[in-house]
Scaffold this motif. Structure first.
Motif, short mmCIF file in Angstrom:
data_model
loop_
_atom_site.label_atom_id
_atom_site.label_comp_id
_atom_site.label_asym_id
_atom_site.label_seq_id
_atom_site.Cartn_x
_atom_site.Cartn_y
_atom_site.Cartn_z
N SER A 56 35.38 104.42 48.53
CA SER A 56 36.50 104.21 49.44
C SER A 56 37.75 103.83 48.65
CB SER A 56 36.19 103.09 50.45
OG SER A 56 35.20 103.52 51.36
N GLY A 57 38.89 104.31 49.11
CA GLY A 57 40.13 103.95 48.45
C GLY A 57 41.34 104.16 49.36
N ASP A 58 42.00 103.09 49.75
CA ASP A 58 43.29 103.20 50.44
C ASP A 58 44.40 103.11 49.41
OD1 ASP A 58 42.00 103.40 52.84
OD2 ASP A 58 42.20 101.28 53.35
N TRP A 59 45.55 103.66 49.73
CA TRP A 59 46.66 103.65 48.79
C TRP A 59 47.49 102.38 48.96
CZ3 TRP A 59 47.96 105.28 44.38
CH2 TRP A 59 49.29 105.23 43.94
N GLY A 60 48.03 101.86 47.85
CA GLY A 60 48.94 100.73 47.87
C GLY A 60 50.29 101.15 47.33
N THR A 140 43.92 105.04 55.16
CA THR A 140 45.24 104.49 55.45
C THR A 140 45.91 103.97 54.19
OG1 THR A 140 46.41 103.03 57.00
CG2 THR A 140 44.45 102.14 55.95
N THR A 141 47.08 103.36 54.36
CA THR A 141 47.92 102.87 53.26
C THR A 141 48.48 101.51 53.63
OG1 THR A 141 48.51 105.05 52.38
CG2 THR A 141 50.13 103.31 52.07
N ARG A 142 48.80 100.74 52.61
CA ARG A 142 49.46 99.46 52.79
C ARG A 142 50.65 99.35 51.83
NH1 ARG A 142 46.86 99.43 56.68
NH2 ARG A 142 45.48 97.83 57.53
N TYR A 143 51.70 98.67 52.27
CA TYR A 143 52.74 98.24 51.35
C TYR A 143 52.25 96.96 50.67
CZ TYR A 143 56.37 101.53 52.72
OH TYR A 143 57.10 102.68 52.91
N ILE A 144 52.53 96.84 49.38
CA ILE A 144 51.99 95.73 48.59
C ILE A 144 53.13 94.98 47.90
CG2 ILE A 144 50.41 95.08 46.73
CD1 ILE A 144 49.03 96.35 49.15
N THR A 145 53.02 93.66 47.91
CA THR A 145 53.99 92.83 47.20
C THR A 145 53.26 91.74 46.44
OG1 THR A 145 56.05 91.57 47.44
CG2 THR A 145 54.35 91.19 49.10
N GLN A 146 53.93 91.19 45.44
CA GLN A 146 53.37 90.11 44.64
C GLN A 146 53.17 88.86 45.49
OE1 GLN A 146 52.50 89.88 41.39
NE2 GLN A 146 52.19 87.66 41.33
N LYS A 147 52.05 88.19 45.28
CA LYS A 147 51.80 86.93 45.98
C LYS A 147 51.03 86.01 45.05
CE LYS A 147 49.39 84.87 49.94
NZ LYS A 147 48.50 85.13 51.09
N ASN A 148 51.61 84.88 44.75
CA ASN A 148 50.95 83.92 43.86
C ASN A 148 50.09 82.99 44.69
OD1 ASN A 148 52.09 84.80 41.36
ND2 ASN A 148 54.03 83.87 42.00
N ASN A 149 48.79 83.26 44.69
CA ASN A 149 47.88 82.38 45.43
C ASN A 149 47.74 81.05 44.69
OD1 ASN A 149 46.87 84.01 47.69
ND2 ASN A 149 46.10 85.36 46.09
N TYR A 181 46.47 102.72 60.16
CA TYR A 181 47.75 103.37 60.45
C TYR A 181 47.77 104.76 59.82
CZ TYR A 181 49.46 98.78 61.88
OH TYR A 181 49.64 97.58 62.51
N SER A 182 48.44 105.68 60.45
CA SER A 182 48.56 107.04 59.92
C SER A 182 49.70 107.10 58.92
CB SER A 182 48.81 108.04 61.06
OG SER A 182 48.95 109.34 60.55
N VAL A 183 49.34 107.26 57.64
CA VAL A 183 50.33 107.31 56.56
C VAL A 183 49.94 108.46 55.62
CG1 VAL A 183 51.64 105.93 54.88
CG2 VAL A 183 50.35 104.78 56.70
N PRO A 184 50.18 109.70 56.02
CA PRO A 184 49.67 110.85 55.26
C PRO A 184 50.12 110.89 53.81
CG PRO A 184 50.45 111.53 57.43
CD PRO A 184 50.87 110.11 57.25
N TRP A 185 51.37 110.51 53.53
CA TRP A 185 51.86 110.60 52.15
C TRP A 185 51.08 109.70 51.20
CZ3 TRP A 185 53.44 105.85 50.64
CH2 TRP A 185 53.97 104.98 51.59
N GLY A 186 50.47 108.63 51.73
CA GLY A 186 49.66 107.77 50.88
C GLY A 186 48.42 108.48 50.37
#
Length: 275
Positions: A56-60, A140-149, A181-186
């Motif tokens: 499995s692999g979603d795009w980030g 699907t795809t997600r937008y990803i940002t840096q997060k310092n846990n 979510y439908s994000v074909p370009w991802g």
């Protein structure tokens, strides 16, 4: 457990290998290489089949493509997701970013070693190259940002190790399921990632689809039809398609403009001759 699974797989090769030519060891794994070697040494010569795996692999996608931290976070998202299993199979070891981040988190917990297991040189050699084709399950795809846990000595997990946050675009088509979510370009970008990272392997799309957005008493599949259409179109794109898009978007309008201009000049010439 690995040996038990290998015995089961060997029995399948023996009983069905004269008819089955494409084998997937796992749909989302946790043991694989031994079965590939069993087929390669005992059955491939006479059965002429292929053994792969389905991951499995979603795009980030980086939230800010000009922010290096977001770019690196998006890379981690894909490497912790797909690369966790694909990179050892194609390159013999876990992705370097996984090793670095999990070691750092392990040190913050006061552990002497990384929580991520280490492959021996023999294991790396044994695992590397054990894939005749790669199955990809993508949705699907997600937008990803840096997060310092924050550093938590008592607990840590796959999710905190990645140091990132997942976001969605409210403009993306409403999902039938809250996560999908439908994000074909991802999808296209994930396929390009696999091609560049793993040497352009043979790919089979083993999972893809979407849940219906509404309850209905009769067939109402327009949403799913559109999803499949959009994702298949992204999969079918190739360099020739990109070239043809450029021809359509740039060359054709330019030729039309020139044709109109030349026609106008020719018409003016004829009118002057008449006068």
């Amino acid at each position: 457990m690995v040996n038990h699974f290998n015995e089961f797989a060997n029995l399948c090769f023996e009983k069905f290998g004269n008819r089955v030519k494409y084998w997937m060891t796992f749909n989302n794994p946790w043991a694989h290489a031994k079965v590939w070697h069993t087929y390669d040494t005992q059955w491939r010569g006479k059965q002429k089949g292929l053994v792969g795996i389905s991951l499995s692999g979603d795009w980030g996608e980086p939230v800010d493509i000009s922010d290096q931290k977001d770019i690196e976070a998006a890379e981690r998202y894909v490497q912790f997701y797909l690369g966790w299993f694909a990179t050892p199979i194609f390159h013999g070891d876990y992705p370097q970013v996984m090793k670095d981040f999990i070691l750092r988190k392990s040190n913050q917990q006061g552990l002497g070693t990384s929580r991520l297991p280490t492959f021996s040189p023999q294991e790396k050699s044994y695992i590397k190259g054990t894939c005749d084709f790669l199955g990809i399950g993508h949705f699907t795809t997600r937008y990803i940002t840096q997060k310092n846990n924050p550093s938590v000595r008592s607990s840590s997990s796959y999710f905190t190790d990645r140091d990132l946050a997942e976001l969605v675009d409210p403009r993306w088509p409403d999902p039938g399921s809250e996560w999908l979510y439908s994000v074909p370009w991802g999808f296209r970008r994930l396929l390009n990632f696999v091609k560049s990272q793993y040497g352009n392997p043979m790919i089979y799309v083993t999972e893809n689809g979407v849940s219906e957005k509404m309850l209905c008493t009769e067939l109402c599949d327009d949403w799913r039809i559109q999803y499949f259409k959009d994702y298949i179109n992204e999969m079918l794109k190739d360099p020739l398609t990109s070239h043809m898009e450029m021809v359509t978007e740039i060359v054709v309008p330019t030729v039309c403009t020139l044709s109109i201009l030349l026609s106008a000049i020719f018409l003016m010439f004829l009118l002057r001759r008449r006068n």
